[in-house]
Motif scaffolding. Sequence first.
Motif, PDB file in Angstrom:
ATOM      1  N   MET A   1       1.040  -1.310  -0.065  1.00  0.00           N
ATOM      2  CA  MET A   1      -0.031   0.008  -0.214  1.00  0.00           C
ATOM      3  C   MET A   1       0.896   1.229   0.016  1.00  0.00           C
ATOM      4  O   MET A   1       1.643   1.356   0.711  1.00  0.00           O
ATOM      5  CB  MET A   1      -0.935   0.014   1.228  1.00  0.00           C
ATOM      6  CG  MET A   1      -1.885   1.066   1.424  1.00  0.00           C
ATOM      7  SD  MET A   1      -3.103   1.548   0.192  1.00  0.00           S
ATOM      8  CE  MET A   1      -3.925   0.232   0.108  1.00  0.00           C
ATOM      9  N   THR A  40      -6.886   2.538   6.113  1.00  0.00           N
ATOM     10  CA  THR A  40      -7.548   1.740   4.856  1.00  0.00           C
ATOM     11  C   THR A  40      -8.771   0.814   5.322  1.00  0.00           C
ATOM     12  O   THR A  40      -8.854   0.405   6.438  1.00  0.00           O
ATOM     13  CB  THR A  40      -6.537   0.894   3.899  1.00  0.00           C
ATOM     14  OG1 THR A  40      -6.150  -0.315   4.828  1.00  0.00           O
ATOM     15  CG2 THR A  40      -5.266   1.953   3.541  1.00  0.00           C
ATOM     16  N   GLU A  42     -11.261  -2.234   3.469  1.00  0.00           N
ATOM     17  CA  GLU A  42     -11.226  -3.224   2.423  1.00  0.00           C
ATOM     18  C   GLU A  42     -12.581  -3.815   2.456  1.00  0.00           C
ATOM     19  O   GLU A  42     -13.148  -3.919   3.486  1.00  0.00           O
ATOM     20  CB  GLU A  42     -10.362  -4.469   2.995  1.00  0.00           C
ATOM     21  CG  GLU A  42      -8.844  -4.276   2.662  1.00  0.00           C
ATOM     22  CD  GLU A  42      -8.034  -5.654   3.118  1.00  0.00           C
ATOM     23  OE1 GLU A  42      -8.802  -6.741   3.055  1.00  0.00           O
ATOM     24  OE2 GLU A  42      -6.758  -5.257   3.514  1.00  0.00           O
TER      25      GLU A  42
END
Length: 149
Positions: A1, A40, A42
């Motif tokens: 990432m 982040t 998902e």
Amino acid sequence: MKCPFCGHTDTQVVETRISEDADFIRRRRQCAACEKRFTTYERPDVSFPAVVKKDGRRIEFERAKLRASMNLALRKRPVSTEQIDGAIERIEEKLLGLGLREIPSHRIGELVMRELKKLDKVAYVRFASVYRSFEDIDEFKTLVDEVRR
């Protein structure tokens, strides 16, 4: 990432959490270069129905547009980001659950109004006044009276 601050590609996951309803995974990451942290999410990559506009155009559903319109209505209102995220998730779940390939934009607007009404009455009135394109003050008054009940 890739780090959103310095662009470095070496980041480490510091913490992982699954959402309450297990629809997405939240990860806290730290950049190995600048040591800044970021989050982040998902979630499964699913295909939403195409949105059919009033003029007949078909556009792709965009979560960012949904969030922007809700944020505009909720501007300076005491509603947390988590509450907004939850409302957006419920709208998306409803859209996916319908199993349609296309959906009229007015149906999405109605879903947004339903969620805003639960979150904040002022935001609901703000959104509805623009969404329903009131022509005169009586229509606005009717909406306010409806919210008061």
